[in-house]
Design a protein around this motif. Structure first.
Motif, short mmCIF file in Angstrom:
data_model
loop_
_atom_site.label_atom_id
_atom_site.label_comp_id
_atom_site.label_asym_id
_atom_site.label_seq_id
_atom_site.Cartn_x
_atom_site.Cartn_y
_atom_site.Cartn_z
N THR A 16 33.44 -65.29 124.76
CA THR A 16 34.40 -66.38 124.80
C THR A 16 35.30 -66.25 123.59
OG1 THR A 16 32.93 -67.91 123.63
CG2 THR A 16 32.85 -67.94 126.05
N ARG A 17 36.55 -66.70 123.76
CA ARG A 17 37.54 -66.59 122.68
C ARG A 17 38.23 -67.93 122.50
NH1 ARG A 17 40.38 -61.36 125.40
NH2 ARG A 17 38.50 -60.09 125.55
N THR A 18 38.43 -68.30 121.24
CA THR A 18 39.16 -69.53 120.92
C THR A 18 40.63 -69.20 120.71
OG1 THR A 18 38.79 -69.31 118.55
CG2 THR A 18 37.11 -70.53 119.80
N SER A 19 41.47 -70.22 120.72
CA SER A 19 42.91 -70.00 120.53
C SER A 19 43.23 -69.50 119.12
CB SER A 19 43.68 -71.28 120.83
OG SER A 19 43.26 -72.31 119.97
N ASP A 20 42.33 -69.74 118.16
CA ASP A 20 42.59 -69.25 116.80
C ASP A 20 41.97 -67.87 116.54
OD1 ASP A 20 39.90 -69.87 116.57
OD2 ASP A 20 40.15 -71.35 114.98
N GLY A 21 41.50 -67.20 117.61
CA GLY A 21 41.06 -65.81 117.48
C GLY A 21 39.57 -65.60 117.27
N ARG A 22 38.78 -66.65 117.21
CA ARG A 22 37.33 -66.46 117.06
C ARG A 22 36.74 -65.96 118.38
NH1 ARG A 22 35.31 -72.05 115.15
NH2 ARG A 22 37.13 -72.66 116.35
N VAL A 23 35.77 -65.05 118.28
CA VAL A 23 35.11 -64.48 119.45
C VAL A 23 33.62 -64.75 119.35
CG1 VAL A 23 34.62 -62.34 120.71
CG2 VAL A 23 36.86 -62.67 119.65
N PHE A 24 33.04 -65.23 120.46
CA PHE A 24 31.61 -65.52 120.52
C PHE A 24 30.99 -64.71 121.66
CE2 PHE A 24 33.68 -69.35 118.93
CZ PHE A 24 32.95 -69.62 117.79
N THR A 121 38.13 -67.38 132.51
CA THR A 121 38.11 -68.80 132.88
C THR A 121 39.35 -69.51 132.35
OG1 THR A 121 37.03 -69.57 130.85
CG2 THR A 121 35.59 -68.79 132.64
N PRO A 122 39.67 -70.65 132.91
CA PRO A 122 40.62 -71.53 132.21
C PRO A 122 39.91 -72.00 130.93
CG PRO A 122 40.30 -72.23 134.50
CD PRO A 122 39.26 -71.19 134.21
N GLN A 123 40.66 -72.66 130.04
CA GLN A 123 40.01 -73.19 128.84
C GLN A 123 38.90 -74.14 129.24
OE1 GLN A 123 42.17 -74.86 125.63
NE2 GLN A 123 42.61 -72.82 124.84
N MET A 124 37.77 -74.04 128.53
CA MET A 124 36.63 -74.92 128.77
C MET A 124 35.99 -75.23 127.44
SD MET A 124 33.99 -72.20 130.43
CE MET A 124 33.63 -70.66 129.62
N VAL A 125 35.19 -76.28 127.41
CA VAL A 125 34.50 -76.67 126.19
C VAL A 125 33.09 -76.09 126.22
CG1 VAL A 125 33.65 -78.59 124.80
CG2 VAL A 125 35.85 -78.77 125.97
N GLY A 128 31.22 -77.73 122.15
CA GLY A 128 32.21 -78.62 121.58
C GLY A 128 33.51 -77.94 121.16
N ILE A 129 33.68 -76.67 121.51
CA ILE A 129 34.87 -75.91 121.11
C ILE A 129 35.61 -75.43 122.35
CG2 ILE A 129 35.70 -73.88 119.85
CD1 ILE A 129 33.02 -73.96 118.28
N GLU A 130 36.93 -75.65 122.40
CA GLU A 130 37.75 -75.13 123.50
C GLU A 130 37.75 -73.60 123.45
OE1 GLU A 130 39.78 -76.49 125.98
OE2 GLU A 130 39.07 -78.52 125.59
N GLN A 131 37.38 -72.97 124.57
CA GLN A 131 37.28 -71.52 124.62
C GLN A 131 37.68 -71.03 126.01
OE1 GLN A 131 33.46 -70.02 123.12
NE2 GLN A 131 33.02 -72.08 122.38
N VAL A 132 37.98 -69.73 126.08
CA VAL A 132 38.22 -69.05 127.35
C VAL A 132 37.15 -67.98 127.48
CG1 VAL A 132 39.80 -67.58 128.66
CG2 VAL A 132 40.70 -69.50 127.34
#
Length: 156
Positions: A16-24, A121-125, A128-132
């Motif tokens: 998953t990736r956040t809009s600020d570039g974090r990758v999980f 995916t579309p953005q999802m939580v 608690g973090i918005e991610q794709v």
């Protein structure tokens, strides 16, 4: 889009990736899983961490609460029908480990290049973090006993 996704797919990566570039990597560095699309409109997916611990009791209903939590945190599965729309696939969920998805439509954006299928995916939580979410799959041409070794990494 013609239906080029029919078949069996083996998971290569899940992140998953956040809009600020974090990758999980919510299922770890080496997740395993299968995705099946049938030609009559049904789909099924199951993915998990590759290093899941076995229940000490060896009883499917006899796990400790901690074992059940660990198992739930390391597994995702659902099935139902699907339909293709432009460059996306819509999964209508009939059965899901996550009860909130039952009866819903889960949209996945499709990128297909040869035997590689990327679903996002579309953005999802998540936590608690918005991610794709991005899942990369490889088409399985035929079953071979060697492929079972992929699932033999479960920790005892």
């Amino acid at each position: 889009m013609t239906n080029q996704i029919v078949g069996t797919w083996r998971l290569l990566s899940c992140e998953t990736r956040t809009s600020d570039g974090r990758v999980f990597q919510p299922l770890g560095a080496n997740p395993v899983g299968d995705l099946v699309y049938t030609d009559n409109g049904f789909m099924s997916v199951a993915i998990m961490k590759s290093d899941r611990l076995r229940f000490q009791a060896g009883d499917i209903a006899g796990a400790t609460p901690e074992e059940k939590i660990a198992a739930a945190d390391s597994f995702i599965s659902y099935c139902g029908s699907y339909k293709l729309e432009d460059h996306k696939v819509v999964h209508h969920v009939n059965v899901s480990f996550f009860p909130n998805w039952v009866g819903t439509d889960q949209v996945r954006f499709v990128e297909l290049a040869g035997d590689r299928l990327t679903l996002s995916t579309p953005q999802m939580v998540v936590y608690g973090i918005e991610q794709v979410g991005y899942l990369i799959w490889e088409r399985v041409a035929t079953f071979s006993p060697q492929s079972e070794a992929l699932y033999a990494t479960t920790t005892t």
